[in-house]
Every structure is written in structure tokens, then in C-alpha cells.
Design a protein around this motif. Structure first.
Motif, short mmCIF file in Angstrom:
data_model
loop_
_atom_site.label_atom_id
_atom_site.label_comp_id
_atom_site.label_asym_id
_atom_site.label_seq_id
_atom_site.Cartn_x
_atom_site.Cartn_y
_atom_site.Cartn_z
N GLU A 102 -29.65 19.36 48.83
CA GLU A 102 -29.60 18.75 47.47
C GLU A 102 -28.50 17.84 47.26
O GLU A 102 -28.96 17.45 46.72
CB GLU A 102 -29.81 19.83 46.37
CG GLU A 102 -30.71 21.38 46.81
CD GLU A 102 -31.07 22.08 47.75
OE1 GLU A 102 -31.23 23.78 47.93
OE2 GLU A 102 -29.25 22.07 48.87
N GLY A 103 -27.56 17.74 48.06
CA GLY A 103 -26.20 17.37 47.50
C GLY A 103 -26.26 16.04 48.06
O GLY A 103 -26.20 15.26 47.03
N VAL A 104 -27.30 15.59 49.06
CA VAL A 104 -28.01 14.01 48.80
C VAL A 104 -28.40 13.41 47.60
O VAL A 104 -28.24 12.79 47.38
CB VAL A 104 -28.64 13.29 49.95
CG1 VAL A 104 -28.80 11.81 50.23
CG2 VAL A 104 -27.76 13.74 51.53
N CYS A 105 -29.23 13.92 47.02
CA CYS A 105 -29.82 13.42 46.31
C CYS A 105 -28.59 13.70 44.74
O CYS A 105 -28.83 12.30 44.19
CB CYS A 105 -31.00 14.35 45.28
SG CYS A 105 -32.39 15.21 46.54
N ILE A 106 -27.51 14.08 44.59
CA ILE A 106 -27.13 14.22 43.60
C ILE A 106 -25.95 13.38 44.11
O ILE A 106 -25.43 12.73 43.05
CB ILE A 106 -25.91 15.62 43.80
CG1 ILE A 106 -27.06 16.74 43.02
CG2 ILE A 106 -25.29 15.86 42.50
CD1 ILE A 106 -26.52 18.41 42.91
N LEU A 107 -26.10 12.79 45.13
CA LEU A 107 -24.81 11.37 46.07
C LEU A 107 -25.50 10.24 45.03
O LEU A 107 -24.37 9.66 44.43
CB LEU A 107 -24.54 12.10 46.30
CG LEU A 107 -23.57 10.43 47.51
CD1 LEU A 107 -22.51 10.10 46.47
CD2 LEU A 107 -23.56 10.90 48.37
N ILE A 108 -26.94 10.28 45.50
CA ILE A 108 -27.62 9.10 44.75
C ILE A 108 -27.32 8.83 43.63
O ILE A 108 -27.49 8.09 42.98
CB ILE A 108 -28.94 9.26 46.04
CG1 ILE A 108 -29.19 9.27 46.63
CG2 ILE A 108 -30.06 8.27 45.00
CD1 ILE A 108 -30.63 9.79 47.99
N ASN A 109 -27.61 10.21 42.65
CA ASN A 109 -27.34 10.19 41.45
C ASN A 109 -25.98 9.43 41.22
O ASN A 109 -25.65 8.58 40.15
CB ASN A 109 -27.43 11.41 39.95
CG ASN A 109 -27.32 11.43 39.04
OD1 ASN A 109 -28.06 10.42 38.07
ND2 ASN A 109 -26.68 12.46 38.45
N ALA A 110 -25.19 9.84 41.73
CA ALA A 110 -23.57 9.56 41.21
C ALA A 110 -23.49 7.78 41.18
O ALA A 110 -22.93 7.34 40.56
CB ALA A 110 -22.78 9.71 42.04
N LEU B 1 -32.20 23.89 43.81
CA LEU B 1 -30.45 24.98 44.08
C LEU B 1 -30.36 26.01 43.77
O LEU B 1 -30.08 26.81 43.89
CB LEU B 1 -29.16 23.89 44.12
CG LEU B 1 -27.96 24.05 44.07
CD1 LEU B 1 -27.75 24.44 45.88
CD2 LEU B 1 -27.17 23.08 43.68
N VAL B 2 -30.47 25.49 41.83
CA VAL B 2 -30.24 27.22 41.32
C VAL B 2 -31.02 28.08 41.29
O VAL B 2 -30.97 29.05 42.24
CB VAL B 2 -29.89 26.78 40.07
CG1 VAL B 2 -30.06 28.02 39.19
CG2 VAL B 2 -28.77 26.16 39.53
N TYR B 3 -32.64 27.75 41.84
CA TYR B 3 -33.83 28.82 42.50
C TYR B 3 -33.24 29.19 43.51
O TYR B 3 -33.67 30.94 43.88
CB TYR B 3 -34.91 28.23 42.16
CG TYR B 3 -36.51 29.58 41.67
CD1 TYR B 3 -35.11 30.99 40.91
CD2 TYR B 3 -37.16 29.59 42.23
CE1 TYR B 3 -36.77 31.42 40.70
CE2 TYR B 3 -37.84 30.30 42.27
CZ TYR B 3 -38.30 31.42 41.58
OH TYR B 3 -39.16 32.51 41.33
N ARG B 4 -32.63 29.19 44.42
CA ARG B 4 -32.66 28.88 45.47
C ARG B 4 -32.14 29.68 46.42
O ARG B 4 -31.33 31.31 46.76
CB ARG B 4 -32.46 27.84 46.66
CG ARG B 4 -32.18 28.27 48.55
CD ARG B 4 -32.68 27.00 49.37
NE ARG B 4 -30.74 25.75 48.55
CZ ARG B 4 -29.84 25.94 48.63
NH1 ARG B 4 -29.17 27.20 49.92
NH2 ARG B 4 -29.07 25.55 49.07
N LEU B 5 -30.18 29.96 45.61
CA LEU B 5 -29.38 30.61 45.17
C LEU B 5 -29.22 31.56 44.51
O LEU B 5 -28.74 33.00 44.79
CB LEU B 5 -27.74 30.06 45.01
CG LEU B 5 -27.29 28.28 45.56
CD1 LEU B 5 -26.45 27.95 44.89
CD2 LEU B 5 -27.55 28.78 46.45
#
Length: 433
Positions: free
Chosen positions: A167-175, A34-38
């Protein structure tokens, strides 16, 4: 190989952390991409890593005092809950497409502050979960195995999910995955906590821990080698998105495969340590695996072939985790119980605290000379930094030998531990981390 799992509490810890760590690795890959894409900035990749890990460097020693003074079980329940809140907040920002780089930096710093207390406490807490002391080294090796099984599974899954849904779904799975570790902590049957009455204040306890750790050459040497490996070696993870996209001409799935290959090598290394019956010979192992790690990074820095890069990532993962876990095992074996939290906080500071400094330096240098030459330099510095450890190993072995005699460890193991621990006294697992 799995004898520590006979302890019920450790088995719960192993399963809960294992599930949660898969989510952790998924978030790490998603955040890097995400950071490198942005931003298209190598410097900002390093800045995000810096903000997430520098709190461990600043807070780690104080966290060790906390781990020695308070109920470690309750501390972990608090840190894991706060980590879950951080992940849900980050996921909401990404999924609603309102994420900005300052959000990432601020939330990374928040998580780093939590980890500053979590890592040292968790390292010291493992000892309470293993019923037989002779199973402790096996438990530490299994911790590394757990960390790297997650590292093997999480990044490739994240790469595929990022390509499919973002990317958001990956972070949600971590939560959501934090529920597993919180559940395992709540199911444990622990002895009632007995707070040790300490006459010294926090600052005095902190100074006492520093004097103990750095006044005894074997402990000092192990912490130094971990710090050097973290400073020069860990930045390779920061640079991987650049290699995946700009050198190997791939996407998020390429990054996932590279991190997965490193995880496979690390898992192999952790299982290699888990099958060992004693710590004998770990000093030599540290020397060889530190050299292997450095040479693998140098070769990877010049590779433009995907399959060769995967193979070199496998070797680098093996070398890195065996070195780190061997130092951890030897430290846990020789440290006094009443100072374990403070010493392991210094280990965590060396491991997590030096990495952000290395990441910022590597990101800055890479902007000037390119990622290839930067990573080659990191590998070279890793390889030569083990030389003082190798030269002092015989002296360190002699210093550690009386400790094992005093502990009265099983004879066959004792002799091994002595030589190994002496070896281990050379310079040098988050959730495993």
C-alpha cells in the motif's frame, strides 16, 4: 462536449486536478485495504471514513464564508500543499512499517480538516476560470468527468500495485501527484483579487448564507437531495473491501476492479451531462438516476458473481455521479454570485459531511446484520428519498424560472434552464471531487 477547455485557466485546472485525482483514488483504495488487512473490522473501515469526512460537516459552512471573503487561488495553494504533506507523512509511516490504526485516524482527520476548506473554495473557484458564463455548466460536467476518469484509472492501478509492492507505494504516488495541481495553480493568469468589503462579521455572513440557501425552496431541495444521497448511498464505498474479499473471494485487485467499474459508470454519466447543451430536463434526470442508483445497490448487495457485480457497480456509478453533478450544475446556475461560496460550502457539507455519518451507521449495522442486508437497506432508502423531490418538482420549476429571465441567458438555453432548474430544485466534485 469540451467547450469549457477553451478557457486557458480552466484547461490548466483540468489537467492538474486530473493527474492529482488519480493519486487520490489510489490512496483511497490503498488505505481501505490497509485498514481492513490490519483490523478485519468493518466498524473501523467506517471509523476511518468518518474521521476523514466529519470535519467537512463541521467546518464546511465557515469555509464558505472564507471562500467568499479571501483570495480563492491562495487558499487552494495552501490547502493543496498541506494535503501533500499529509500524504508524504502517511506514505513514510506505511513504507517503514510503523503504521498503526491511530495514525490512520489522526491523519485522516487532518486531511478532512483541510478538505473542509478546500472543497468549498474549489467549487466556487471554478467560476473564475471559465471565460464565458454559458460554458459554466459544461465546466461542472467536465469536472465530474475528470473526477471519474481518475476514479476509473486509479483503483485498478492501486489494486495491482498493492498486490505487487504494498500500500505504501500507492500513497507515495499520491503525494507526488500533488505537484501537478500546484504547478497548474501557479501557471494560471488571474485577474487581480479585489476583496469585497463586508460590514458583517463571520457569524452574520454565515447566518445570511443559511437564510439565503434554506429560505429559497429550489436551493434547499437540491442540498437536501445531495445530503440524502450522501447519507444513504456513499457508505457503499466503505463496504466494498468486505464484498471484494469475503463475498467475491478476491484480493486488492478485485477491490480495484469494483471501484474502477463504478468509476467507468460515473465517467459515462459525466460525459452524458457534458454533451448536454442546457440544463433543461435535469430535474427529471435527477429522479431517474437516483432511482437507478438505489436499485443498483440493492441488486449488488445480493450478487455473488464477479462479472454481475462489476456491471451493477457500473450502473451505481452512473446514477450517483449524474445525480450529484446535476444538483451541482443547477445550484451553480441559480445562486447569486456574492453568496456562491457559502452555498457551495453547504453543498460540500451535504456531500462530504453526511457521508461519514452514513459510513459509521453502515459499519455499525453491518457488524450486526451483515454487509449484504446493510447495503440493500441503503439502496432502498436512496430510492425512496427522491419521492418528495419528484412530487414538488412543478412548484420548484416555477420558482426558478424568473432567475433565468433575469440572467438573460441565451434564449434557447434559457427556456431549458428554466424547466431544468425548476426540476432541479428537487431535494437532494476534491479535489472533486
Amino acid at each position: 462536449m469540451f467547450r469549457a477547455l477553451r478557457s486557458r485557466n480552466y484547461k490548466l485546472f483540468f489537467v492538474g486536478q486530473g493527474i492529482s485525482l488519480i493519486g487520490t483514488w489510489m490512496q483511497q483504495v490503498a488505505l481501505s485495504w490497509l485498514v481492513y488487512r490490519l483490523t478485519d473490522s468493518v466498524f473501523l473501515l467506517g471509523a476511518v471514513t468518518f474521521s476523514s469526512q466529519i470535519p467537512s460537516f463541521l467546518l464546511g459552512p465557515f469555509a464558505g464564508v472564507l471562500a467568499d471573503k479571501f483570495n480563492r487561488h491562495k487558499v487552494l495553494l495552501l490547502t493543496q500543499t498541506l494535503s501533500m504533506v499529509q500524504a508524504f507523512t502517511l506514505a513514510a509511516l506505511v513504507l517503514t512499517d510503523t503504521i498503526e490504526i491511530w495514525h490512520v485516524l489522526a491523519l485522516s482527520a487532518f486531511l478532512g480538516t483541510i478538505n473542509g476548506f478546500d472543497i468549498a473554495t474549489r467549487q466556487a473557484f471554478v467560476v473564475e476560470l471559465v471565460e464565458k458564463r454559458e460554458d459554466m455548466s459544461n465546466a461542472i460536467a467536465l469536472n465530474s468527468s475528470m473526477f471519474n476518469m481518475a476514479r476509473l484509472a486509479g483503483p485498478p492501478i492501486a489494486g495491482l500495485l498493492i498486490a505487487a509492492v504494498g500500500e505504501g507505494v500507492c500513497i507515495l504516488i499520491n503525494a507526488v501527484s500533488y505537484l501537478a495541481v500546484l504547478g497548474s495553480l501557479l501557471l494560471m493568469r488571474l485577474k487581480p483579487f479585489e476583496q469585497v468589503q463586508q460590514q458583517r462579521k463571520v457569524w452574520e455572513s454565515l447566518k445570511d448564507g443559511f437564510r439565503y440557501a434554506f429560505g429559497f425552496p429550489p436551493i434547499r431541495a437540491l442540498i437536501v437531495i445531495v445530503a440524502l444521497l450522501s447519507l444513504f448511498g456513499m457508505p457503499f464505498t466503505v463496504l466494498l473491501p468486505v464484498f471484494a474479499r469475503d463475498i467475491l473471494h478476491g484480493g486488492a485487485n478485485t477491490l480495484g476492479y469494483l471501484m474502477g467499474a463504478s468509476g467507468l459508470g460515473a465517467l459515462s454519466g459525466a460525459l452524458f451531462l457534458a454533451q448536454r447543451k442546457s440544463v433543461e430536463g435535469l430535474g427529471k434526470v435527477i429522479i431517474y438516476t437516483m432511482l437507478l442508483f438505489g436499485c443498483a445497490l440493492i441488486a449488488f448487495s445480493f450478487s455473488e458473481v464477479f462479472t454481475l457485480s462489476l456491471l451493477l457497480m457500473l450502473f451505481s456509478g452512473f446514477g450517483m455521479i449524474v445525480t450529484m453533478a446535476s444538483c451541482n450544475t443547477l445550484l451553480q446556475t441559480i445562486v447569486d454570485d456574492d453568496k456562491r461560496g457559502r452555498v457551495m460550502s453547504l453543498y460540500a457539507t451535504a456531500f462530504m459531511g453526511m457521508a461519514p455519518i452514513g459510513s459509521m451507521l453502515a459499519g455499525s449495522v453491518a457488524e450486526q446484520v451483515g454487509v449484504g442486508y446493510t447495503l440493500a437497506g441503503c439502496g432502498f432508502l436512496c430510492a425512496i428519498s427522491v419521492i418528495p423531490f419528484a412530487m414538488n418538482r412543478p412548484k420548484l420549476r416555477q420558482m426558478v424560472q424568473p432567475i433565468y429571465e433575469r440572467l438573460g441567458i441565451v434564449p434557447q438555453i434559457a427556456s431549458g434552464l428554466q424547466s431544468a432548474s425548476n426540476l432541479s430544485s428537487t431535494p437532494s466534485e476534491g479535489r472533486g471531487d
